[in-house]
Design a protein around this motif. Structure first.
Motif, mmCIF file in Angstrom:
data_model
loop_
_atom_site.group_PDB
_atom_site.id
_atom_site.type_symbol
_atom_site.label_atom_id
_atom_site.label_comp_id
_atom_site.label_asym_id
_atom_site.label_seq_id
_atom_site.Cartn_x
_atom_site.Cartn_y
_atom_site.Cartn_z
ATOM 1 N N SER A 20 0.962 -1.265 -0.119
ATOM 2 C CA SER A 20 0.124 0.055 -0.106
ATOM 3 C C SER A 20 0.780 1.328 0.032
ATOM 4 N N ILE A 21 2.024 1.391 0.869
ATOM 5 C CA ILE A 21 2.838 2.305 0.761
ATOM 6 C C ILE A 21 3.592 2.620 -0.435
ATOM 7 N N GLU A 25 0.143 5.546 -6.579
ATOM 8 C CA GLU A 25 0.014 6.175 -7.507
ATOM 9 C C GLU A 25 -1.405 5.727 -8.189
ATOM 10 N N SER A 26 -2.277 6.726 -8.774
ATOM 11 C CA SER A 26 -3.350 6.422 -9.476
ATOM 12 C C SER A 26 -2.932 5.929 -10.973
ATOM 13 N N ASP A 39 -10.209 6.575 -12.106
ATOM 14 C CA ASP A 39 -8.796 6.575 -11.551
ATOM 15 C C ASP A 39 -8.571 5.921 -10.187
ATOM 16 N N VAL A 40 -7.840 5.017 -9.902
ATOM 17 C CA VAL A 40 -7.736 4.327 -8.541
ATOM 18 C C VAL A 40 -6.140 4.014 -8.287
ATOM 19 N N PRO A 41 -5.773 4.107 -6.959
ATOM 20 C CA PRO A 41 -4.701 3.714 -6.449
ATOM 21 C C PRO A 41 -4.318 2.086 -6.871
ATOM 22 N N LEU A 42 -3.340 2.196 -7.546
ATOM 23 C CA LEU A 42 -2.730 0.848 -7.809
ATOM 24 C C LEU A 42 -2.776 -0.503 -6.807
#
Length: 110
Positions: A20-21, A25-26, A39-42
């Motif tokens: 998660s850390i 990036e989206s 658009d979502v975080p990877l």
């Protein structure tokens, strides 16, 4: 065994936190034939894919074990029926039949 599962969960938690850390990036997520773009975080996509894989695997296992569950249910019913028959026969048993059985066992035929 419980200790091993706790150790596994700790390592899994560390892995998820690191994932998660490191992947905040989206990215653009789209379902090709549909006009849907988001658009979502990877890391959310990776975790959602893993969760979906666990759900599909559990469903497949549940389906494949259906035959065993059915057989187990039938065997439990048969055991219940046999226990009922045994208790019925034990209730029907009289002291006179016990005496006859003991005499037959004590005097073997020659």
């Amino acid at each position: 065994m419980k200790l091993i599962s706790w150790i596994f969960l700790i390592f899994l938690g560390i892995f998820v936190i690191t994932l998660s850390i490191g992947n905040r990036e989206s990215v653009s997520f789209s379902l090709f034939p549909l006009p849907f773009v988001m658009d979502v975080p990877l890391f959310m996509l990776i975790l959602a894919g893993g969760f979906l894989g666990v759900l599909l695997g559990a469903f497949r296992t549940w389906i494949s074990d259906g035959k065993l569950r059915r057989e187990n249910r039938q065997l439990k019913q048969e055991v219940g029926k046999l226990k009922g028959d045994l208790s019925r026969l034990a209730a029907e048993k009289t002291p006179e039949s016990d005496k006859t059985t003991q005499q037959a066992l004590a005097s073997p035929d020659k």
